[in-house]
Scaffold this motif. Structure first.
Motif: not given
Length: 298
Positions: A5-11, A69-79
């Motif tokens: 459900s998440l899309c990531i676009a990187f310029h 590994e666990l923190r990455v999911a949290d980081q994505l949620d924060l962003l």
């Protein structure tokens, strides 16, 4: 686990292709974008101490650190907050514009594909990549001026010898990005077409509906140096250059006041570079899985 459900676009840049203009246009619309579920993050976020994308997602020594590994999911949620789309813009992620101390650069952004693969693996998400390319001679001219503005003084001929036109191989870069695991859709446009393509670029980055809230900034952000300013810098640089010398010269002799822009190439060199650029664009347009944006003719 991948969040479909998440899309990531990187310029990702490249440098000197109106990146600052694009970033500031997005930042100015960030509140409206957020209300549409699109969260934008640019250099003002990623250049804070300890806040680079590598640091945020635990990429160390060419791979993602296991303990994060666990923190990455949290980081994505924060962003992400409550949004459905993350939009990043940070040209420094794929590598520097110039080598430190003016050293030679035979291949530009040679680690770009690997870095994107590492980031996609750390996020466990495909990343849609957006890249602008530019006329090689103009790109080298701009890179030289940026070096001067950074306080590193070097004769034009020395810089060109260390940064040959052959180092600006956009087709090779795009092919490496296309082959990089973790890269999703890959969109490319010419810097020369940026103004005409602004709305289309934004639609790709933030989505068709949200793009309506992104209004282009009314002026250039980072003007280059005039020929007179470069001449002034080179004449005043000995024995110890002032880091502010080029910036002061840009204010004293700006292109906006009618001073001719700096150009370190002869007409025949521009012709050679333009022929190479045309071949590169033709190759990019034929690459499977790559969208080369073009203005509507007529």
């Amino acid at each position: 686990m991948t969040d479909r459900s998440l899309c990531i676009a990187f310029h990702i840049g490249a440098h000197k292709t109106a990146t600052s203009h694009l970033q500031r246009s997005l930042k100015r619309a960030s509140a409206e974008l957020s209300a549409s579920g699109v969260m934008y993050y640019g250099p003002d976020c990623f250049r804070l101490p300890g806040n680079s994308l590598q640091a945020l997602f635990g990429i160390r020594g060419g791979s993602a650190a296991d303990e994060t590994e666990l923190r990455v999911a949290d980081q994505l949620d924060l962003l992400r907050k409550d949004g459905h789309r993350l939009v990043f813009s940070e040209e420094n992620f794929i590598g520097p514009l110039n080598q430190p101390h003016g050293r030679s650069m035979k291949h530009r952004y040679k680690s770009a594909g690997d870095r994107l693969t590492q980031l996609a693996a750390a996020m466990d998400q495909k990343i849609d990549v957006f890249l602008a390319v530019r006329r090689p001679t103009a790109f080298i001219n701009s890179a030289y001026c940026q070096m001067l503005l950074g306080g590193r003084i070097q004769p034009v001929a020395v810089f060109q010898r260390r940064n040959p036109l052959s180092s600006v191989d956009w087709a090779h870069l795009v092919a490496r990005l296309r082959a990089a695991p973790g890269v999703g859709a890959l969109t490319v446009w010419q810097y020369e077409d940026y103004g005409a393509l602004f709305a289309k670029i934004m639609a790709g980055l933030v989505g068709e509906d949200a793009a309506r809230s992104v209004i282009p900034r009314p002026r250039h952000i980072n003007r280059g140096l005039s020929a007179a300013a470069v001449q002034h810098v080179l004449a005043q640089a000995e024995p110890a250059p002032d880091e502010k010398l080029a910036r002061t010269a840009r204010q004293m002799m700006p292109v906006e006041d009618g001073h001719a822009p700096f150009d370190g190439f002869a007409a025949e060199e521009h012709a050679i570079g333009d022929a190479v650029y045309a071949r590169q664009l033709t190759a990019i347009a034929k690459m499977e899985g790559v969208s080369l944006l073009r203005p509507v003719s007529g």
